[in-house]
Design an enzyme around this catalytic site. Structure first.
Site, PDB file in Angstrom:
ATOM      1  N   GLN A 112    -108.856 -40.286  38.645  1.00  0.00           N
ATOM      2  CA  GLN A 112    -107.856 -39.523  39.379  1.00  0.00           C
ATOM      3  C   GLN A 112    -106.469 -40.137  39.199  1.00  0.00           C
ATOM      4  O   GLN A 112    -105.492 -39.623  39.726  1.00  0.00           O
ATOM      5  CB  GLN A 112    -108.220 -39.495  40.865  1.00  0.00           C
ATOM      6  CG  GLN A 112    -109.578 -38.854  41.128  1.00  0.00           C
ATOM      7  CD  GLN A 112    -110.075 -39.098  42.534  1.00  0.00           C
ATOM      8  OE1 GLN A 112    -109.808 -38.319  43.448  1.00  0.00           O
ATOM      9  NE2 GLN A 112    -110.801 -40.197  42.741  1.00  0.00           N
ATOM     10  N   ASN A 113    -106.393 -41.252  38.475  1.00  0.00           N
ATOM     11  CA  ASN A 113    -105.134 -41.960  38.282  1.00  0.00           C
ATOM     12  C   ASN A 113    -104.359 -41.392  37.099  1.00  0.00           C
ATOM     13  O   ASN A 113    -104.954 -40.923  36.122  1.00  0.00           O
ATOM     14  CB  ASN A 113    -105.397 -43.455  38.059  1.00  0.00           C
ATOM     15  CG  ASN A 113    -106.081 -44.092  39.253  1.00  0.00           C
ATOM     16  OD1 ASN A 113    -105.967 -43.609  40.369  1.00  0.00           O
ATOM     17  ND2 ASN A 113    -106.803 -45.176  39.021  1.00  0.00           N
ATOM     18  N   VAL A 114    -103.032 -41.473  37.183  1.00  0.00           N
ATOM     19  CA  VAL A 114    -102.170 -40.927  36.132  1.00  0.00           C
ATOM     20  C   VAL A 114    -101.419 -42.036  35.394  1.00  0.00           C
ATOM     21  O   VAL A 114    -100.510 -41.774  34.621  1.00  0.00           O
ATOM     22  CB  VAL A 114    -101.145 -39.928  36.731  1.00  0.00           C
ATOM     23  CG1 VAL A 114    -101.859 -38.781  37.434  1.00  0.00           C
ATOM     24  CG2 VAL A 114    -100.168 -40.624  37.682  1.00  0.00           C
ATOM     25  N   HIS A 130    -106.148 -35.683  36.829  1.00  0.00           N
ATOM     26  CA  HIS A 130    -104.812 -35.355  37.342  1.00  0.00           C
ATOM     27  C   HIS A 130    -103.727 -35.577  36.299  1.00  0.00           C
ATOM     28  O   HIS A 130    -102.539 -35.584  36.626  1.00  0.00           O
ATOM     29  CB  HIS A 130    -104.515 -36.171  38.605  1.00  0.00           C
ATOM     30  CG  HIS A 130    -105.407 -35.819  39.750  1.00  0.00           C
ATOM     31  ND1 HIS A 130    -105.673 -36.686  40.796  1.00  0.00           N
ATOM     32  CD2 HIS A 130    -106.105 -34.689  40.032  1.00  0.00           C
ATOM     33  CE1 HIS A 130    -106.499 -36.106  41.648  1.00  0.00           C
ATOM     34  NE2 HIS A 130    -106.781 -34.904  41.197  1.00  0.00           N
ATOM     35  N   CYS A 138     -98.086 -29.154  26.701  1.00  0.00           N
ATOM     36  CA  CYS A 138     -97.612 -27.793  26.474  1.00  0.00           C
ATOM     37  C   CYS A 138     -98.408 -26.826  27.330  1.00  0.00           C
ATOM     38  O   CYS A 138     -99.649 -26.829  27.301  1.00  0.00           O
ATOM     39  CB  CYS A 138     -97.751 -27.421  25.003  1.00  0.00           C
ATOM     40  SG  CYS A 138     -97.310 -25.692  24.657  1.00  0.00           S
ATOM     41  N   CYS A 162     -96.038 -24.494  19.177  1.00  0.00           N
ATOM     42  CA  CYS A 162     -96.143 -23.075  19.539  1.00  0.00           C
ATOM     43  C   CYS A 162     -94.926 -22.558  20.286  1.00  0.00           C
ATOM     44  O   CYS A 162     -94.896 -21.389  20.673  1.00  0.00           O
ATOM     45  CB  CYS A 162     -97.405 -22.833  20.365  1.00  0.00           C
ATOM     46  SG  CYS A 162     -97.290 -23.420  22.080  1.00  0.00           S
ATOM     47  N   THR A 200    -111.913 -45.556  45.095  1.00  0.00           N
ATOM     48  CA  THR A 200    -111.602 -44.243  45.654  1.00  0.00           C
ATOM     49  C   THR A 200    -112.608 -43.892  46.738  1.00  0.00           C
ATOM     50  O   THR A 200    -113.790 -44.223  46.635  1.00  0.00           O
ATOM     51  CB  THR A 200    -111.607 -43.142  44.572  1.00  0.00           C
ATOM     52  OG1 THR A 200    -111.378 -41.872  45.188  1.00  0.00           O
ATOM     53  CG2 THR A 200    -112.937 -43.102  43.823  1.00  0.00           C
ATOM     54  N   ALA A 243    -111.916 -54.047  43.491  1.00  0.00           N
ATOM     55  CA  ALA A 243    -112.538 -53.659  42.220  1.00  0.00           C
ATOM     56  C   ALA A 243    -112.207 -54.649  41.113  1.00  0.00           C
ATOM     57  O   ALA A 243    -113.026 -54.894  40.226  1.00  0.00           O
ATOM     58  CB  ALA A 243    -112.078 -52.252  41.831  1.00  0.00           C
TER      59      ALA A 243
END
Length: 258
Positions: A112-114, A130, A138, A162, A200, A243
């Site tokens: 879920q980490n970006v 996420h 795009c 595109c 999490t 963790a």
């Protein structure tokens, strides 16, 4: 390490070593140990600056130029996050998951980490549900580009393949999760007979449903978290602790069993 904690890690390692298909689900608790602030809770970005609008994606589509100007503003509300992302490095927890993948034990990570830290640690079978803050996606063809490959001289930027509209790969409120990632998550979760949940409490859907699906099929859940969560009661094995400390020890014990 306390005897009870060591016993719990040993049991979790035994469980992972005998499983046929292990998938990990990770969240913000893993990256906090790398210096990245969470979004919610004490010290969270949204706690301090307010949550972004729930129709963020619709607002982007209505004014993509304005959205990009705000995002690129070095003094904008997300500057704290961008600074933290730029400085962060994978911690021992990220590295342990990459090691488990290298052993052939861990088949995929749903995160879920970006923050891109799993990639930097060496993980390859990665599903970023996420999105990834270092990538640009795009909206037309779904191609992802490194941020440095995009020319922001003209806003909003468009896809070189595109001519579709480009936005950050991070999934905004109101934006559908990209179909390629979502389909991959469901496929990996359906294969898993053991899911390792780290950092999490798994309360945000659709990611929250994956551990319960594994458990309902008779699979095992291994929870690694600082505090009890809704998963604790249904987990096969629970290890309470950071963790970054638990996962390296878990990887060491798994290696001794495979």
């Amino acid at each position: 390490m306390e005897p009870d904690e060591l016993k719990a890690i040993e049991a979790a390692a035994e469980c992972m070593a005998r499983a046929h298909y292990v998938v990990a689900l990770t969240g913000a608790g893993l990256s906090v140990e790398s210096g990245i602030p969470p979004f919610r809770g004490p010290g969270g970005l949204w706690t301090k600056h307010g949550e972004p609008p729930m129709n963020g994606f619709q607002r982007f589509l209505a004014d993509p130029r304005g959205a990009w100007e705000e995002r690129l503003n070095p003094k904008g509300p997300m500057r704290e996050l961008w600074s933290a992302l730029a400085a962060a490095r994978p911690n021992p927890g990220h590295l342990a998951l990459a090691e488990l993948e290298e052993m052939g034990v861990l088949r995929a990570i749903i995160t879920q980490n970006v923050d891109n830290l799993h990639r930097l640690a060496g993980s390859r079978r990665l599903l970023e549900i996420h999105g990834n803050a270092t990538l640009i996606r795009c909206l037309g063809c779904g191609t992802r580009f490194p941020r440095e490959a995009i020319d922001f001289a003209t806003l909003p930027p468009h896809c070189a393949r595109c001519d579709g509209l480009l936005k950050s790969d991070t999934v905004s409120f109101g934006e559908p999760i990209p179909s390629d990632v979502l389909e991959g998550c469901f496929e990996e979760a359906s294969r898993a007979d053991c899911m390792l949940v780290a950092g999490t409490s798994a309360t945000v859907y659709p990611a929250a449903q994956f551990p319960f699906e594994v458990r309902e099929r008779g699979g095992d859940l291994i929870e690694v978290n600082l505090y009890p969560s809704e998963l604790t009661a249904v987990s096969s094995h629970t290890v309470q602790g950071p963790a970054g400390e638990v996962l390296p020890r878990l990887a060491e014990l798994v290696r001794a069993r495979v």
